[in-house]
Design a protein around this motif. Structure first.
Motif, PDB file in Angstrom:
ATOM      1  N   HIS A   7       0.842  -1.196   0.000  1.00 51.04           N
ATOM      2  CA  HIS A   7       0.000   0.000   0.000  1.00 51.04           C
ATOM      3  C   HIS A   7       0.877   1.246   0.000  1.00 51.04           C
ATOM      4  CE1 HIS A   7      -2.406   3.264   1.899  1.00 51.04           C
ATOM      5  NE2 HIS A   7      -3.337   2.787   1.089  1.00 51.04           N
ATOM      6  N   ARG A  11       4.462   0.907   1.104  1.00 50.86           N
ATOM      7  CA  ARG A  11       4.687   0.111   2.322  1.00 50.86           C
ATOM      8  C   ARG A  11       4.376  -1.346   2.026  1.00 50.86           C
ATOM      9  NH1 ARG A  11       3.240   2.136   8.307  1.00 50.86           N
ATOM     10  NH2 ARG A  11       4.951   3.477   7.624  1.00 50.86           N
ATOM     11  N   ASP A  14       8.733   0.250   4.617  1.00 51.79           N
ATOM     12  CA  ASP A  14       8.212   1.445   3.961  1.00 51.79           C
ATOM     13  C   ASP A  14       9.311   2.102   3.136  1.00 51.79           C
ATOM     14  OD1 ASP A  14       7.224   4.117   3.405  1.00 51.79           O
ATOM     15  OD2 ASP A  14       5.633   3.647   4.836  1.00 51.79           O
ATOM     16  N   THR A  26      -4.590  -5.529   2.254  1.00 54.34           N
ATOM     17  CA  THR A  26      -4.806  -4.160   2.716  1.00 54.34           C
ATOM     18  C   THR A  26      -6.024  -3.571   2.018  1.00 54.34           C
ATOM     19  OG1 THR A  26      -3.294  -3.273   1.035  1.00 54.34           O
ATOM     20  CG2 THR A  26      -2.368  -3.720   3.211  1.00 54.34           C
ATOM     21  N   GLY A  47      -4.966   1.434   3.784  1.00 55.37           N
ATOM     22  CA  GLY A  47      -3.715   0.826   4.232  1.00 55.37           C
ATOM     23  C   GLY A  47      -3.849   0.000   5.482  1.00 55.37           C
ATOM     24  N   ASN A  48      -5.081  -0.205   5.978  1.00 55.33           N
ATOM     25  CA  ASN A  48      -5.267  -1.105   7.116  1.00 55.33           C
ATOM     26  C   ASN A  48      -4.869  -2.513   6.705  1.00 55.33           C
ATOM     27  OD1 ASN A  48      -6.465   0.830   8.976  1.00 55.33           O
ATOM     28  ND2 ASN A  48      -8.250   0.782   7.615  1.00 55.33           N
ATOM     29  N   ASP A  87      -3.989  -1.248  12.027  1.00 54.08           N
ATOM     30  CA  ASP A  87      -3.965  -0.072  11.164  1.00 54.08           C
ATOM     31  C   ASP A  87      -2.655  -0.064  10.385  1.00 54.08           C
ATOM     32  OD1 ASP A  87      -1.920   1.024  12.747  1.00 54.08           O
ATOM     33  OD2 ASP A  87      -3.233   2.452  13.756  1.00 54.08           O
ATOM     34  N   ARG A  88      -2.457   0.946   9.562  1.00 57.59           N
ATOM     35  CA  ARG A  88      -1.317   0.972   8.657  1.00 57.59           C
ATOM     36  C   ARG A  88       0.019   0.982   9.400  1.00 57.59           C
ATOM     37  NH1 ARG A  88       1.860   4.331   5.237  1.00 57.59           N
ATOM     38  NH2 ARG A  88       1.936   3.534   3.085  1.00 57.59           N
ATOM     39  N   ASN A  89       0.017   1.485  10.629  1.00 62.00           N
ATOM     40  CA  ASN A  89       1.240   1.566  11.416  1.00 62.00           C
ATOM     41  C   ASN A  89       1.416   0.381  12.364  1.00 62.00           C
ATOM     42  OD1 ASN A  89       2.139   4.091  10.336  1.00 62.00           O
ATOM     43  ND2 ASN A  89       0.532   5.081  11.551  1.00 62.00           N
TER      44      ASN A  89
END
Length: 375
Positions: free
Chosen positions: A101, A104, A119, A145, A149-150, A165-167
């Motif tokens: 995504h 990433r 990333d 994803t 970006g989840n 989540d994306r992080n």
């Protein structure tokens, strides 16, 4: 006891080795400052090979999280002299699947029991699923994803889809245990409202199918297919991708085909037969789609992936089965994804790598994962 990532002994070895070679490194640095003859940049590896018009170029191979770190002159010299990559990071142990995504990369690893996030925009890496709490993973397989970006991770041991989540912050899980025996592949709608999970079943299982879940209520909505050989039936399905018209493209491994169904389970079309010729399948595994609706199918027995139109017409194949490592050489390819810019990312479990291929019409420094700055 849970397996923990550890590079302490590796780093200690590097420090000791670096002291021994330091005088040689200084001499080389001095010589480098004095100037060096220009070297020609090697020609890119094209697919298909000349004289055919190239459609993709091999771009790079990723072996671990250190790939997103900028390599300075000293670390490159150490790498040449010691034969090892000196950059910080963890090497893949047994990568399985990949989802991308906006630059990433999310890569599941069944030995490390985590998902690595690399990333190539920010240059950072994240380890997901190793916090020592309810967010931990045990045997992550498929990853996907949504448009935000989840991250959705299918864990075959936990029988859950874990949502982050994306992080990498854990949000919640979806329990699959009541409907699934061996969940493996996962896909999600672009808006993140619906998750599609493939149950590979097994020799004695009748659950060879795709289950559909609502991500907000975490409830099971319906089941698509059953075990069999007819249209709309599956035998050892492996993976699923949302393609053109929001249809589901499923690698039906035991039936040596790709099946296309709508989200209610109605059969649209299928293609593929057992064999070793182009357009046929032997061990189809990962599947992905691009923005144009083209379908990418990994075959573990062929050691390649084939690219088809949404209707199943073969466009190109890429890769060769090999016991020797090298670009586009694979022994156990598994997961695959295509990013927003058309770059292809292929996971090989045996050689513990991810390889990246760039469309011929895209420059090296273009797109979210413009990798030239990290070479």
């Amino acid at each position: 006891m849970r397996y923990k990532l550890n590079t302490r002994s590796y780093n200690d070895l590097i420090v000791k080795g670096s002291k021994a070679i330091l005088p040689f490194v200084i001499l080389i640095l001095i010589a480098g400052c004095a100037g060096s003859p220009e070297t020609k940049k090697p020609k890119p590896i094209a697919f298909p090979a000349p004289p055919d018009q190239p459609r993709y170029y091999y771009e790079r191979t990723i072996f671990g999280t250190g790939a997103v770190k900028l390599a300075d002159k000293m670390s490159r010299l150490k790498s040449i002299l010691t034969g090892a990559d000196q950059r910080d990071g963890y090497a893949f142990a047994k990568p399985f699947d990949i989802a991308v995504h906006q630059g990433r990369l999310f890569i599941s690893d069944t030995v490390h029991r985590v998902v690595f996030a690399l990333d190539f925009v920010s240059g950072e890496s994240i380890i997901i699923g190793d916090s020592g709490d309810a967010s931990d993973l045990f045997k992550p397989l498929g990853v996907a994803t949504d448009n935000q970006g989840n991250l959705y991770v299918c864990d075959i041991h936990l029988k859950k889809v874990m949502l982050y989540d994306r992080n990498g912050k854990w949000r919640y899980d979806i329990d699959l245990s009541n409907e699934m025996d061996r969940p493996s592949g996962v896909e999600v709608s672009g808006d993140g409202s619906t998750v599609f999970v493939v149950d590979i079943g097994g020799v004695k299982s009748k659950r060879h199918r795709v289950a559909v879940y609502d991500t907000h209520s975490r409830s099971h909505l319906r089941t698509l297919g059953s075990r069999g050989t007819k249209s709309g039936e599956f035998n050892l399905p492996r993976d699923v991708a949302v393609g053109q018209n929001n249809h589901l493209y499923v690698t039906d491994g035991g039936n040596f085909r790709v099946q296309v169904i709508d989200q209610q389970g109605e059969n649209i079309r299928s293609w593929g037969t057992p064999g070793r010729h182009l357009g046929q399948f032997s061990r189809p595994k990962g599947i992905a789609s691009d923005n144009a609706g083209n379908i990418y199918v990994v075959d573990a027995a062929f050691g390649n992936f084939q690219i088809f139109t949404p209707n199943g017409e073969l466009l190109l194949y890429l890769g060769t089965r090999s016991e020797t490592a090298g670009p586009a050489k694979y022994m156990l390819p598994a997961g695959i994804d295509v990013d927003e810019d058309g770059r292809i990312y292929l996971v090989d479990q045996f050689f513990r790598k991810v390889e990246v291929f760039r469309p011929a019409g895209l420059a090296e420094d273009e797109g979210y994962s413009g990798l030239a700055q990290y070479q």
